[in-house]
Write an enzyme that holds these catalytic residues in place. Structure first.
Site, mmCIF file in Angstrom:
data_model
loop_
_atom_site.group_PDB
_atom_site.id
_atom_site.type_symbol
_atom_site.label_atom_id
_atom_site.label_comp_id
_atom_site.label_asym_id
_atom_site.label_seq_id
_atom_site.Cartn_x
_atom_site.Cartn_y
_atom_site.Cartn_z
ATOM 1 N N LYS A 138 66.621 -14.449 -53.966
ATOM 2 C CA LYS A 138 67.627 -13.856 -53.080
ATOM 3 C C LYS A 138 68.698 -14.904 -52.818
ATOM 4 O O LYS A 138 68.422 -15.971 -52.261
ATOM 5 C CB LYS A 138 66.978 -13.418 -51.770
ATOM 6 N N LYS A 186 68.401 -10.360 -56.106
ATOM 7 C CA LYS A 186 69.366 -9.764 -55.183
ATOM 8 C C LYS A 186 70.496 -10.735 -54.938
ATOM 9 O O LYS A 186 70.205 -11.891 -54.659
ATOM 10 C CB LYS A 186 68.626 -9.455 -53.881
HETATM 11 C C1 PBG Z 1 67.667 -9.140 -44.263
HETATM 12 C C2 PBG Z 1 68.198 -8.387 -45.415
HETATM 13 C C3 PBG Z 1 69.519 -8.424 -45.863
HETATM 14 C C4 PBG Z 1 69.635 -7.470 -46.875
HETATM 15 C C5 PBG Z 1 68.363 -6.902 -47.044
HETATM 16 N N1 PBG Z 1 67.476 -7.492 -46.142
HETATM 17 C C6 PBG Z 1 70.700 -9.152 -45.356
HETATM 18 C C7 PBG Z 1 70.709 -10.608 -45.310
HETATM 19 O O1 PBG Z 1 69.913 -11.303 -45.933
HETATM 20 O O2 PBG Z 1 71.568 -11.115 -44.581
HETATM 21 C C8 PBG Z 1 70.904 -7.171 -47.595
HETATM 22 C C9 PBG Z 1 70.996 -5.853 -48.256
HETATM 23 C C10 PBG Z 1 72.366 -5.405 -48.599
HETATM 24 O O3 PBG Z 1 73.369 -6.128 -48.486
HETATM 25 O O4 PBG Z 1 72.470 -4.248 -49.007
HETATM 26 N N2 PBG Z 1 66.666 -10.019 -44.438
#
Ligand code: PBG
Length: 332
Positions: A201, A256
């Site tokens: 991520k 992601k």
């Molecule tokens: C939080 C989380 C996030 C997303 C999914 N879970 C945001 C972040 O890490 O700030 C992002 C998903 C998206 O942008 O569609 N842990």
């Protein structure tokens, strides 16, 4: 020397002569069974409200979400990922509400799984919906503390498994959390709870609209998640993260965002050959959708983006466009 004979004995256009031929030799086939719909559920709220930065995506009240899920199932979607939008008065420095045994997400999962037992429900593990500073973990001396956060994530995971989530998805990027969550699930007899690790991520600016959707953007302010989410420049590190998470007991790993990281998806799939998901995140969706809505891009770009993610090696894709694309593919 090429094994292929040259023009004119080879004419690649022969197989592009009509749609039936094109489809017959298609290498990547996207179906609605590959798509997972993320859904925002808002506490103490009835009906649905539009999320401004995400065209045609809504925050649903718990009662209303059931009819939305029914629609999803009717267009061929079998899996959803739920994200709670928590009352701001319940957010605090430690995100304590995350461990409240009858909190809103527990109630939501109970209700959804009771109504739709076959539906695959994915629940996010992280503290950002519950902290007043918007970080995914606990702050100690103004830094997100790894081990103290993991302790809480373990409890949060058990709570979500108990509530009936089929898949637990830690999205927090703390070190060591997959192994410790897995141990704890095993000990408490949640042997079949699936762990989907947000393994690679990235610290991406493409999450902006999501943070609006769950109202964590203003809490986070200028603070960055760079001490736990990955540097956008790194690919070897993604392989390292994935290797550790598989070793610690992840059943599925995820990359992601998706489209800006196709090379990462491809490398992971090639190297580990394990179930690999990708998350087409909020910013990717909004950027395409806005251009489509302005008439600057054809609406087919959404399908094209999802096919590219699958072609790179993703087995399934979380996408805000899951419902509409599924309708399109299944012609319903
Ligand atoms: C939080 C989380 C996030 C997303 C999914 N879970 C945001 C972040 O890490 O700030 C992002 C998903 C998206 O942008 O569609 N842990």
């Amino acid at each position: 020397m090429s094994i292929f004979r040259k023009y004119p004995s080879t004419r690649l256009r022969r197989l592009r002569k009509n749609l039936n031929l094109i489809e017959l030799v298609s290498e990547t086939n996207l179906t609605s069974k590959d798509l997972i719909q993320p859904i925002f559920i808002k506490e103490n709220f009835e009906g649905k409200e539009q999320i401004e930065s995400m065209p045609n995506i809504f925050r649903f009240g718990l009662n209303h979400v059931l009819s939305e899920i029914e629609e999803l199932i009717n267009v061929g979607i079998n899996a959803i990922a739920v994200f709670p939008v928590i009352e701001s008065s319940k957010k605090d420095e430690k995100g304590l509400e995350a461990l409240n045994k009858s909190n809103f997400i527990v109630q939501s999962i109970n209700k959804i799984k009771k109504e739709f037992p076959e539906l695959i429900l994915i629940a996010d593990v992280a503290l950002d919906p519950y902290t007043d500073h918007g970080h995914d973990g606990i702050l100690i001396n103004n830094e997100v503390a790894n081990d103290e956060t993991v302790e809480v994530l373990i409890e949060q995971s058990i709570l979500l498994a108990e509530a009936g989530a089929d898949i637990i998805a830690p999205s927090d990027m703390m070190d060591g959390r997959i192994g410790l969550i897995r141990d704890s699930l095993e000990k408490q007899n949640f042997k079949d709870t699936i762990l989907l690790s947000y393994a690679a991520k990235y610290n991406s600016k493409f999450y902006g609209p999501f943070r609006d959707a769950v109202n964590s953007a203003s809490n986070l302010g200028n603070s960055s998640k760079s001490s736990y989410q990955m540097n956008i420049s790194n690919k070897n590190e993604a392989l390292h993260e994935v290797a550790l998470d598989i070793n610690e007991g992840a059943d599925i790993v995820m990359v992601k965002p998706a489209m800006p990281y196709l090379d990462v998806i491809q490398s992971i799939k090639k190297e580990f050959k394990v179930p690999t998901f990708a998350y087409q995140v909020s910013g990717e969706f909004s950027m395409l959708k806005n251009a489509i809505n302005h008439g600057w891009l054809d609406k087919e770009v959404m399908l094209e983006s999802l096919v590219s993610i699958k072609r790179a090696g993703a087995d399934a894709i979380l996408s805000y466009a899951a419902k509409e694309i599924s309708k399109e593919i299944n012609k319903v």
